[in-house]
Design a protein around this motif. Structure first.
Motif, PDB file in Angstrom:
ATOM      1  N   LEU A  11       0.829  -1.204   0.000  1.00  0.00           N
ATOM      2  CA  LEU A  11       0.000   0.000   0.000  1.00  0.00           C
ATOM      3  C   LEU A  11       0.864   1.255   0.000  1.00  0.00           C
ATOM      4  O   LEU A  11       1.863   1.333   0.723  1.00  0.00           O
ATOM      5  CB  LEU A  11      -0.882   0.033   1.256  1.00  0.00           C
ATOM      6  N   SER A  12       0.448   2.245  -0.753  1.00  0.00           N
ATOM      7  CA  SER A  12       1.091   3.560  -0.661  1.00  0.00           C
ATOM      8  C   SER A  12       0.786   4.135   0.719  1.00  0.00           C
ATOM      9  O   SER A  12      -0.104   3.637   1.439  1.00  0.00           O
ATOM     10  CB  SER A  12       0.544   4.489  -1.739  1.00  0.00           C
ATOM     11  N   LYS A  17      -3.040   4.892   5.117  1.00  0.00           N
ATOM     12  CA  LYS A  17      -3.797   5.790   6.005  1.00  0.00           C
ATOM     13  C   LYS A  17      -5.299   5.646   5.777  1.00  0.00           C
ATOM     14  O   LYS A  17      -6.081   5.655   6.728  1.00  0.00           O
ATOM     15  CB  LYS A  17      -3.375   7.240   5.781  1.00  0.00           C
ATOM     16  N   ALA A  18      -5.705   5.514   4.517  1.00  0.00           N
ATOM     17  CA  ALA A  18      -7.130   5.424   4.187  1.00  0.00           C
ATOM     18  C   ALA A  18      -7.789   4.184   4.766  1.00  0.00           C
ATOM     19  O   ALA A  18      -8.970   4.203   5.108  1.00  0.00           O
ATOM     20  CB  ALA A  18      -7.331   5.469   2.677  1.00  0.00           C
ATOM     21  N   GLN A  19      -7.018   3.091   4.906  1.00  0.00           N
ATOM     22  CA  GLN A  19      -7.619   1.860   5.425  1.00  0.00           C
ATOM     23  C   GLN A  19      -7.566   1.785   6.955  1.00  0.00           C
ATOM     24  O   GLN A  19      -8.126   0.875   7.556  1.00  0.00           O
ATOM     25  CB  GLN A  19      -6.958   0.626   4.794  1.00  0.00           C
ATOM     26  N   VAL A  52      11.498   1.938   1.401  1.00  0.00           N
ATOM     27  CA  VAL A  52      11.203   1.273   2.669  1.00  0.00           C
ATOM     28  C   VAL A  52       9.920   0.469   2.527  1.00  0.00           C
ATOM     29  O   VAL A  52       8.879   1.010   2.139  1.00  0.00           O
ATOM     30  CB  VAL A  52      11.029   2.290   3.826  1.00  0.00           C
ATOM     31  N   LEU A  53      10.010  -0.801   2.853  1.00  0.00           N
ATOM     32  CA  LEU A  53       8.827  -1.643   2.959  1.00  0.00           C
ATOM     33  C   LEU A  53       8.538  -1.789   4.446  1.00  0.00           C
ATOM     34  O   LEU A  53       9.336  -2.372   5.184  1.00  0.00           O
ATOM     35  CB  LEU A  53       9.070  -3.016   2.320  1.00  0.00           C
ATOM     36  N   ARG A  82       6.268   2.135   1.449  1.00  0.00           N
ATOM     37  CA  ARG A  82       5.049   1.373   1.161  1.00  0.00           C
ATOM     38  C   ARG A  82       4.789   0.472   2.361  1.00  0.00           C
ATOM     39  O   ARG A  82       5.714   0.063   3.060  1.00  0.00           O
ATOM     40  CB  ARG A  82       5.216   0.520  -0.092  1.00  0.00           C
ATOM     41  N   PHE A  83       3.523   0.125   2.553  1.00  0.00           N
ATOM     42  CA  PHE A  83       3.108  -0.664   3.705  1.00  0.00           C
ATOM     43  C   PHE A  83       2.557  -2.027   3.296  1.00  0.00           C
ATOM     44  O   PHE A  83       1.638  -2.098   2.479  1.00  0.00           O
ATOM     45  CB  PHE A  83       2.029   0.082   4.504  1.00  0.00           C
ATOM     46  N   ALA A  84       3.112  -3.069   3.895  1.00  0.00           N
ATOM     47  CA  ALA A  84       2.589  -4.427   3.754  1.00  0.00           C
ATOM     48  C   ALA A  84       1.900  -4.775   5.071  1.00  0.00           C
ATOM     49  O   ALA A  84       2.515  -4.683   6.139  1.00  0.00           O
ATOM     50  CB  ALA A  84       3.720  -5.412   3.473  1.00  0.00           C
TER      51      ALA A  84
END
Length: 182
Positions: A11-12, A17-19, A52-53, A82-84
């Motif tokens: 996720l960006s 943030k949106a989720q 950065v992941l 990005r977020f996993a």
């Protein structure tokens, strides 16, 4: 999957943030209040063009604080984050277990332009870990009938401290920078 594939499927920052449903406001609060200190090593990071992941989840108090600090550092060093989501990527988090056994988060995987891992940080800065260890040392044994209630109170204490202790934010910032700017 390769780190490149995880990164590309993650996720960006805006999508993460949106989720968010649990700690969005709190993460934003820390982000807005944290003023990243000047550090010459940040310029070196810019030149490295790192990505950065971040393995994270919205419900995690550590992630709430640490992600806000990471995002400030990423802005300074021009690193894409990005977020996993940990719970949807158990195969990924299982490659980065804390103490070889725990799926603790957040975990930050810093990668170069070729998506090669250059550093891993997480889940806590040393000073924050010392606070948590100290605050939990008077908990009763897990089989004690009051353990759950007292443990929840400790979690609330930590959550409040994470929101209101700039020294923690600075400790996280320095800890991450020490790890990645080696």
């Amino acid at each position: 999957m390769s780190l490149k594939e995880y990164f590309e499927n993650a996720l960006s920052v805006d999508a993460y943030k949106a989720q968010m449903k649990v700690n969005q406001t709190e993460m934003q609060q820390v982000y807005e209040q944290f003023e990243a200190p000047e550090d010459a090593r940040v310029a070196e990071l810019k030149d490295r063009h790192l990505r950065v992941l971040a393995i994270s989840e919205d419900w995690c108090g550590d992630a709430m604080m640490n992600n806000a600090v990471l995002l400030r550092l990423a802005e300074q060093a021009q690193m894409e984050v990005r977020f996993a989501l940990r719970d949807s990527n158990l195969d990924l988090i299982d490659q980065y277990l804390t103490n070889g056994t725990s799926r603790s988060i957040p975990i930050y995987i810093f990668m170069d332009e070729n998506f090669e891992e250059v550093a891993v940080w997480g889940p806590r800065a040393e000073g924050v870990q010392a606070f948590i260890t100290d605050s939990r040392q008077d908990l009763p044994p897990k089989d004690d009938p009051t353990f759950e209630e007292k443990s929840k109170a400790k979690h609330q204490l930590a959550h409040e401290a994470f929101l209101s202790t700039p020294a923690f934010w600075n400790d996280v910032y320095t800890s991450i920078l020490n790890k990645v700017a080696q």
